[in-house]
Design an enzyme around this catalytic site. Sequence first.
Site, PDB file in Angstrom:
ATOM      1  N   ASN A   6       0.797  -1.228   0.000  1.00 27.11           N
ATOM      2  CA  ASN A   6       0.000   0.000   0.000  1.00 27.11           C
ATOM      3  C   ASN A   6       0.826   1.273   0.000  1.00 27.11           C
ATOM      4  O   ASN A   6       0.330   2.341  -0.378  1.00 27.11           O
ATOM      5  CB  ASN A   6      -0.932   0.011   1.219  1.00 27.11           C
ATOM      6  CG  ASN A   6      -2.085  -0.950   1.063  1.00 27.11           C
ATOM      7  OD1 ASN A   6      -2.379  -1.399  -0.045  1.00 27.11           O
ATOM      8  ND2 ASN A   6      -2.729  -1.282   2.160  1.00 27.11           N
ATOM      9  N   THR A  35      10.970 -18.933 -30.455  1.00 30.85           N
ATOM     10  CA  THR A  35       9.544 -18.873 -30.144  1.00 30.85           C
ATOM     11  C   THR A  35       8.753 -19.158 -31.415  1.00 30.85           C
ATOM     12  O   THR A  35       8.988 -18.537 -32.449  1.00 30.85           O
ATOM     13  CB  THR A  35       9.162 -17.489 -29.609  1.00 30.85           C
ATOM     14  OG1 THR A  35      10.001 -17.169 -28.504  1.00 30.85           O
ATOM     15  CG2 THR A  35       7.704 -17.459 -29.173  1.00 30.85           C
ATOM     16  N   LYS A  62       6.071 -19.020 -34.142  1.00 31.53           N
ATOM     17  CA  LYS A  62       5.200 -17.975 -34.671  1.00 31.53           C
ATOM     18  C   LYS A  62       4.366 -18.545 -35.825  1.00 31.53           C
ATOM     19  O   LYS A  62       4.832 -19.436 -36.521  1.00 31.53           O
ATOM     20  CB  LYS A  62       6.027 -16.781 -35.171  1.00 31.53           C
ATOM     21  CG  LYS A  62       6.993 -16.198 -34.161  1.00 31.53           C
ATOM     22  CD  LYS A  62       6.291 -15.480 -33.031  1.00 31.53           C
ATOM     23  CE  LYS A  62       7.301 -14.835 -32.081  1.00 31.53           C
ATOM     24  NZ  LYS A  62       6.662 -14.088 -30.999  1.00 31.53           N
ATOM     25  N   LYS A 109       2.165 -16.745 -32.975  1.00 32.72           N
ATOM     26  CA  LYS A 109       2.024 -17.227 -31.609  1.00 32.72           C
ATOM     27  C   LYS A 109       0.616 -17.698 -31.293  1.00 32.72           C
ATOM     28  O   LYS A 109       0.424 -18.474 -30.351  1.00 32.72           O
ATOM     29  CB  LYS A 109       2.462 -16.149 -30.625  1.00 32.72           C
ATOM     30  CG  LYS A 109       1.744 -14.814 -30.734  1.00 32.72           C
ATOM     31  CD  LYS A 109       2.416 -13.813 -29.801  1.00 32.72           C
ATOM     32  CE  LYS A 109       1.787 -12.439 -29.879  1.00 32.72           C
ATOM     33  NZ  LYS A 109       2.489 -11.494 -28.975  1.00 32.72           N
ATOM     34  N   ASP A 122       4.750 -19.327 -27.019  1.00 30.99           N
ATOM     35  CA  ASP A 122       4.635 -17.919 -26.681  1.00 30.99           C
ATOM     36  C   ASP A 122       3.905 -17.792 -25.354  1.00 30.99           C
ATOM     37  O   ASP A 122       3.107 -18.657 -24.988  1.00 30.99           O
ATOM     38  CB  ASP A 122       3.892 -17.160 -27.782  1.00 30.99           C
ATOM     39  CG  ASP A 122       4.175 -15.674 -27.729  1.00 30.99           C
ATOM     40  OD1 ASP A 122       3.488 -14.986 -26.957  1.00 30.99           O
ATOM     41  OD2 ASP A 122       5.090 -15.215 -28.434  1.00 30.99           O
ATOM     42  N   GLU A 123       4.182 -16.711 -24.639  1.00 29.69           N
ATOM     43  CA  GLU A 123       3.548 -16.520 -23.336  1.00 29.69           C
ATOM     44  C   GLU A 123       2.032 -16.451 -23.428  1.00 29.69           C
ATOM     45  O   GLU A 123       1.327 -16.747 -22.464  1.00 29.69           O
ATOM     46  CB  GLU A 123       4.093 -15.261 -22.652  1.00 29.69           C
ATOM     47  CG  GLU A 123       3.802 -13.951 -23.361  1.00 29.69           C
ATOM     48  CD  GLU A 123       4.840 -13.599 -24.416  1.00 29.69           C
ATOM     49  OE1 GLU A 123       4.846 -12.437 -24.846  1.00 29.69           O
ATOM     50  OE2 GLU A 123       5.633 -14.479 -24.825  1.00 29.69           O
ATOM     51  N   HIS A 169       8.826 -16.781 -18.302  1.00 31.63           N
ATOM     52  CA  HIS A 169       8.609 -15.573 -19.095  1.00 31.63           C
ATOM     53  C   HIS A 169       8.112 -14.475 -18.173  1.00 31.63           C
ATOM     54  O   HIS A 169       7.452 -14.742 -17.175  1.00 31.63           O
ATOM     55  CB  HIS A 169       7.607 -15.815 -20.226  1.00 31.63           C
ATOM     56  CG  HIS A 169       7.633 -14.721 -21.259  1.00 31.63           C
ATOM     57  ND1 HIS A 169       6.961 -13.527 -21.098  1.00 31.63           N
ATOM     58  CD2 HIS A 169       8.275 -14.629 -22.445  1.00 31.63           C
ATOM     59  CE1 HIS A 169       7.192 -12.754 -22.146  1.00 31.63           C
ATOM     60  NE2 HIS A 169       7.991 -13.394 -22.976  1.00 31.63           N
ATOM     61  N   ARG A 170       8.438 -13.217 -18.529  1.00 28.97           N
ATOM     62  CA  ARG A 170       8.133 -12.096 -17.641  1.00 28.97           C
ATOM     63  C   ARG A 170       7.026 -11.192 -18.176  1.00 28.97           C
ATOM     64  O   ARG A 170       7.045  -9.980 -17.957  1.00 28.97           O
ATOM     65  CB  ARG A 170       9.391 -11.283 -17.367  1.00 28.97           C
ATOM     66  CG  ARG A 170      10.067 -10.738 -18.610  1.00 28.97           C
ATOM     67  CD  ARG A 170      11.310  -9.918 -18.256  1.00 28.97           C
ATOM     68  NE  ARG A 170      11.909  -9.324 -19.441  1.00 28.97           N
ATOM     69  CZ  ARG A 170      12.802  -8.342 -19.404  1.00 28.97           C
ATOM     70  NH1 ARG A 170      13.198  -7.857 -18.242  1.00 28.97           N
ATOM     71  NH2 ARG A 170      13.310  -7.852 -20.511  1.00 28.97           N
ATOM     72  N   HIS A 194      13.607 -14.409 -19.203  1.00 28.81           N
ATOM     73  CA  HIS A 194      13.862 -13.391 -20.221  1.00 28.81           C
ATOM     74  C   HIS A 194      14.452 -12.149 -19.553  1.00 28.81           C
ATOM     75  O   HIS A 194      13.967 -11.702 -18.522  1.00 28.81           O
ATOM     76  CB  HIS A 194      12.570 -13.050 -20.957  1.00 28.81           C
ATOM     77  CG  HIS A 194      12.088 -14.168 -21.820  1.00 28.81           C
ATOM     78  ND1 HIS A 194      12.010 -14.076 -23.190  1.00 28.81           N
ATOM     79  CD2 HIS A 194      11.688 -15.427 -21.516  1.00 28.81           C
ATOM     80  CE1 HIS A 194      11.568 -15.226 -23.687  1.00 28.81           C
ATOM     81  NE2 HIS A 194      11.368 -16.054 -22.676  1.00 28.81           N
ATOM     82  N   SER A 233      16.092 -12.158 -25.982  1.00 27.47           N
ATOM     83  CA  SER A 233      15.119 -12.333 -27.060  1.00 27.47           C
ATOM     84  C   SER A 233      14.502 -10.994 -27.400  1.00 27.47           C
ATOM     85  O   SER A 233      14.461 -10.082 -26.576  1.00 27.47           O
ATOM     86  CB  SER A 233      14.016 -13.325 -26.657  1.00 27.47           C
ATOM     87  OG  SER A 233      13.197 -12.777 -25.650  1.00 27.47           O
TER      88      SER A 233
END
Length: 477
Positions: A123, A173, A175, A177, A203-204, A294-295, A327, A379
């Site tokens: 908070n 990755t 594609k 995706k 892919d994420e 993955h972020r 990543h 990446s």
Amino acid sequence: MSPKTETKASVGFKAGVKDYKLTYYTPDYETKSTDILAAFRVTPQPGVPPEEAGAAVAAESSTGTWTTVWTDGLTSLDRYKGRCYHIEPVAGEESQFIAYVAYPLDLFEEGSVTNMFTSIVGNVFGFKALRALRLEDLRIPPAYSKTFQGPPHGIQVERDKLNKYGRPLLGCTIKPKLGLSAKNYGRAVYECLRGGLDFTKDDENVNSQPFMRWRDRFLFCAEAIYKSQAETGEIKGHYLNATAGTCEEMIKRAVFARELGVPIVMHDYLTGGFTANTTLAHYCRDNGLLLHIHRAMHAVIDRQKNHGMHFRVLAKALRMSGGDHIHAGTVVGKLEGERDITLGFVDLLRDDFIEKDRSRGIYFTQDWVSMPGVLPVASGGIHVWHMPALTEIFGDDSVLQFGGGTLGQPWGNAPRAVANRVALEACVQARNEGRDLAREGNEIIREASKWSPELAAACEVWKEIKFEFAEWIPCNQ
């Protein structure tokens, strides 16, 4: 109420809004080896003194509230309170300063990133006395880090599992995706792996959508892994994204991956949450699975320089929560980041001991003791012409992840993967021979392309590609 009663009730107790600095600003405090230390970039409201703002951060992220409460007398605030122990100006910013806060270890549950962040970045970030607040760095003491499992396996164990040494690992990755059927998706995975990549990746965004349910994807990707392994004699993997709407469903997907015998699964650790991530990391260690992280969503938190949290803090939190890859930006390509700052948090991911170095954004010396390291994943908009720079910047303990840079040239997935593998092998050999990748990188790639038609085609495709955006602020994938 009579005046006499008021007097008795108010002995040792004064209600109203209090000055935080009287209790929480302690410039003479000597930090303990067991304290969690935080560096906050503070932008106070006009008229709020730095000492009061820094003390407010310490108070609101630990034991304080806006007024005195009678239950303060039932505990020891000196034992449990956070302390703002140092304030320094930010160069070039008149209205900002760095406030250093020390937190006693007993404020935090063992082995819980969730609980740590609930206090330190809770908070207080909405506190009215502050215009903006950013957590720049944390010092995690060994007494606390040892309560975490950390990465399921770590860098050395991963190399032993894969039997791959002396070079960065290569990934891609798949594609597009979204939209492929499971069978076509598996075919793309197979072509990339047989061409020479070590890993391919969900892919994420890929979880379990109507066009491709997770179980079908796992089955076709497992088939692709085994077929490519049989043809190449190398151990291969595909990051099967186990991220789901509930922890129970996530673990169900990880269990199925283990039953298929694949080496690695994946999780979106910020959207999935730290509790889910730690749960999955524990499962992966117990069951021999590597864990790719993955972020997605990180830029919501770390992109603004005045408010939020720097990615180096998220990187430290991931190492504690658990992940074998994460990543980390590229320094080159479409998601270019500052080299020294990026390598600062890359070292925080990989190394056991990292010295304080403000030029690299490292505010505190960090000792991870025996916690395993995490492989950084580069990446985002990278291709074969970037290979020398990536090899030189990130070194062997990294994953170089080419998505469009693998799938975007005209000969098909397998030849594209061949081009990336040839470029990497050429750069590693040149480095081992003592050549300067920073100065001779383009020449090294040209020499290798003379005997590799796949690399020559890739060089032709990518020779004019640049990522230049007017008035555009880069972020890292």
